[in-house]
Design a protein around this motif. Structure first.
Motif, PDB file in Angstrom:
ATOM      1  N   THR A 227     -20.291  46.019  28.536  1.00  0.00           N
ATOM      2  CA  THR A 227     -19.373  47.147  28.662  1.00  0.00           C
ATOM      3  C   THR A 227     -18.834  47.253  30.077  1.00  0.00           C
ATOM      4  O   THR A 227     -17.636  47.502  30.289  1.00  0.00           O
ATOM      5  CB  THR A 227     -20.075  48.459  28.272  1.00  0.00           C
ATOM      6  OG1 THR A 227     -20.563  48.347  26.932  1.00  0.00           O
ATOM      7  CG2 THR A 227     -19.133  49.637  28.375  1.00  0.00           C
ATOM      8  N   ILE A 228     -19.695  47.062  31.062  1.00  0.00           N
ATOM      9  CA  ILE A 228     -19.257  47.106  32.460  1.00  0.00           C
ATOM     10  C   ILE A 228     -18.229  46.011  32.718  1.00  0.00           C
ATOM     11  O   ILE A 228     -17.202  46.254  33.363  1.00  0.00           O
ATOM     12  CB  ILE A 228     -20.469  46.955  33.405  1.00  0.00           C
ATOM     13  CG1 ILE A 228     -21.346  48.208  33.331  1.00  0.00           C
ATOM     14  CG2 ILE A 228     -20.006  46.719  34.844  1.00  0.00           C
ATOM     15  CD1 ILE A 228     -22.645  48.089  34.106  1.00  0.00           C
ATOM     16  N   VAL A 231     -14.956  47.039  31.017  1.00  0.00           N
ATOM     17  CA  VAL A 231     -14.270  48.092  31.759  1.00  0.00           C
ATOM     18  C   VAL A 231     -13.634  47.527  33.024  1.00  0.00           C
ATOM     19  O   VAL A 231     -12.486  47.848  33.368  1.00  0.00           O
ATOM     20  CB  VAL A 231     -15.241  49.239  32.101  1.00  0.00           C
ATOM     21  CG1 VAL A 231     -14.606  50.222  33.078  1.00  0.00           C
ATOM     22  CG2 VAL A 231     -15.670  49.965  30.832  1.00  0.00           C
ATOM     23  N   LEU A 232     -14.366  46.672  33.729  1.00  0.00           N
ATOM     24  CA  LEU A 232     -13.812  46.049  34.939  1.00  0.00           C
ATOM     25  C   LEU A 232     -12.577  45.214  34.612  1.00  0.00           C
ATOM     26  O   LEU A 232     -11.581  45.239  35.348  1.00  0.00           O
ATOM     27  CB  LEU A 232     -14.873  45.174  35.607  1.00  0.00           C
ATOM     28  CG  LEU A 232     -15.823  45.861  36.580  1.00  0.00           C
ATOM     29  CD1 LEU A 232     -16.908  44.892  37.031  1.00  0.00           C
ATOM     30  CD2 LEU A 232     -15.067  46.403  37.799  1.00  0.00           C
ATOM     31  N   VAL A 351     -16.563  52.277  36.129  1.00  0.00           N
ATOM     32  CA  VAL A 351     -17.864  51.611  35.993  1.00  0.00           C
ATOM     33  C   VAL A 351     -18.996  52.610  36.231  1.00  0.00           C
ATOM     34  O   VAL A 351     -19.978  52.654  35.478  1.00  0.00           O
ATOM     35  CB  VAL A 351     -17.973  50.417  36.960  1.00  0.00           C
ATOM     36  CG1 VAL A 351     -19.392  49.854  36.962  1.00  0.00           C
ATOM     37  CG2 VAL A 351     -16.973  49.330  36.585  1.00  0.00           C
TER      38      VAL A 351
END
Length: 434
Positions: A227-228, A231-232, A351
């Protein structure tokens, strides 16, 4: 380190870099090109919100709701959905104009070059250009095309590869024939590029770009590390002018929707919800707080600390759409795209929020997403409440998230506002002397 010293440090580090980038004619043309498209983007954004008001489909009959949307959708389809075209014209125009040439020819040759590279077939129908290719999805290729088209056109003009008309011919006719050979040579180059890509497995330039960008995303899953990364990538793609959500969601939506449905089944059965990261986790608690980058908190920050006229105006224009999670006005108006001053908070804030929300749900402080699909235009707080099965904690964590985003953005907004304010004061001083 106190706030003053920290801001001074940021200014010493970022301002020289920003000054060099701001003096770069390509980046200047990029910024000005987006500003050309901004009024159209704002117009389209407003009607996206009006056409997708939350729960309107529950209040109207299916036929009435469909008729309502069909009546309003052309407003966004003719502006926001094909925004790439306006940006391309703006960039090409400004790049040639900056060099002292006829800007309009830079704009049209860039647009024509882009259309040559764009697939003109939809399924089995030829002679049709897919809207997605000329909207936000096509921005990256459009920017490259505008740079290349304007520079190649200038190359031929500077070498005087032009048709000279006799004296007495009207100026408009002279300029038109003068641009004929440079435009023809530039477009011929784009045609060669299209033919060469047609000989590759990618077939088109668009397929090449999206294949190269999307294939690395297929290894992502539904855990916090993935997920991080997702998102990044969304934030990074947006920074460079690509619609990050479209790129990332096209790969991860099947995973996120599956996890979402598992939660919905468990919620309906009264069982423990199995997943934290779902489609609604991303849409409601990351994107659903003003749009990508959670820019509603940025707009609030502008209202609280902005002194410059430019920042205040961006805040006023962006706020109505931002409440409904449409944030193109602030992305292109602040601007965020290709703006080095905002890269750190733009990447960092989502994040940090993703991590905080994830562990809040893992610890049981906030209920996990119930699997309910909340309309994406639902304003924050209400969306958090609904997404967690009507739990007040869902709205509360969105408030916490906005505070987090605000405090991460605060020093960077101060720097930008100071830069704009000083520039405005200098311009006002020069105007008063005249």
């Amino acid at each position: 380190m106190n706030n003053s010293k920290f801001m001074d440090l940021l200014e010493r580090i970022l301002m020289p870099i920003a000054e060099k980038l701001n003096n770069n004619r390509h980046l200047t043309a990029l910024r000005d090109g987006f500003l050309v498209a901004l009024p159209l983007i704002i117009f389209g954004s407003i009607f996206v919100v009006i056409a997708n008001l939350p729960f309107l489909d529950q209040l109207l009959s299916e036929e009435a709701y469909t008729a309502y949307q069909n009546a309003l959708n052309p407003a966004s389809a003719a502006t926001l959905s094909i925004m790439g075209l306006f940006v391309i014209i703006g960039i090409g125009y400004k790049l040639v104009e900056h060099a002292g040439g006829e800007g309009i020819y830079g704009g049209v040759v860039s647009l024509a070059g882009f259309l040559i590279l764009t697939p003109q077939t939809v399924e089995e129908t030829s002679g049709v250009i897919p809207t997605a290719s000329i909207g936000a999805e096509g921005l990256f290729l459009g920017i490259l095309t505008a740079f290349l088209g304007a520079e190649v056109y200038r190359f031929f003009v500077n070498r005087d590869w032009t048709i000279k008309m006799p004296a007495g011919v009207p100026g408009a006719v002279t300029r038109s024939f003068s641009a004929l050979i440079p435009i023809a040579m530039t477009l011929f180059l784009f045609l060669i590029i299209r033919i060469l890509f047609g000989l590759t497995p990618f077939d088109t330039v668009q397929n090449f770009i999206y294949t190269v960008l999307q294939e690395p995303l297929t290894v992502l899953g539904g855990g916090l590390p993935a997920t991080i990364v997702a998102v990044l990538l969304i934030q990074l793609f947006w920074f460079f002018g690509l619609h990050g959500q479209i790129l990332v969601n096209s790969v991860l939506d099947p995973i996120w929707y599956t996890l979402n449905n598992q939660n919905l089944e468990a919620f309906q059965a009264g069982e423990e919800l199995p997943n934290i990261v779902t489609k609604q986790f991303i849409d409601t608690f990351i994107v659903g707080i003003g749009g990508s980058g959670m820019t509603l908190a940025v707009i609030i920050g502008i209202f609280l600390i902005g002194r410059s006229r430019q920042m205040k105006q961006v805040g006023r224009v962006s706020a109505p759409a931002g409440i409904f999670n449409v944030n193109e006005p602030i992305i292109f108006g602040l601007p965020i795209i290709m703006n080095p001053l905002v890269l750190v908070p733009w990447l960092l804030a989502p994040v940090v929020v993703a991590v905080v929300v994830y562990f809040s749900m893992a610890a049981g402080f906030v209920p996990k997403p119930a699997g309910v699909i909340v309309p994406w235009t639902t304003p924050p707080l209400l969306s958090g409440f609904l997404a967690t099965g009507n739990a007040w904690q869902g709205a509360a964590i969105q408030v916490v998230s906005m505070f987090i985003v605000f405090f991460i953005w605060w020093p960077f907004l101060k720097i930008m506002d100071k830069q704009y304010y000083e520039s405005e004061q200098q311009e006002d001083g020069e105007a008063s002397k005249e």
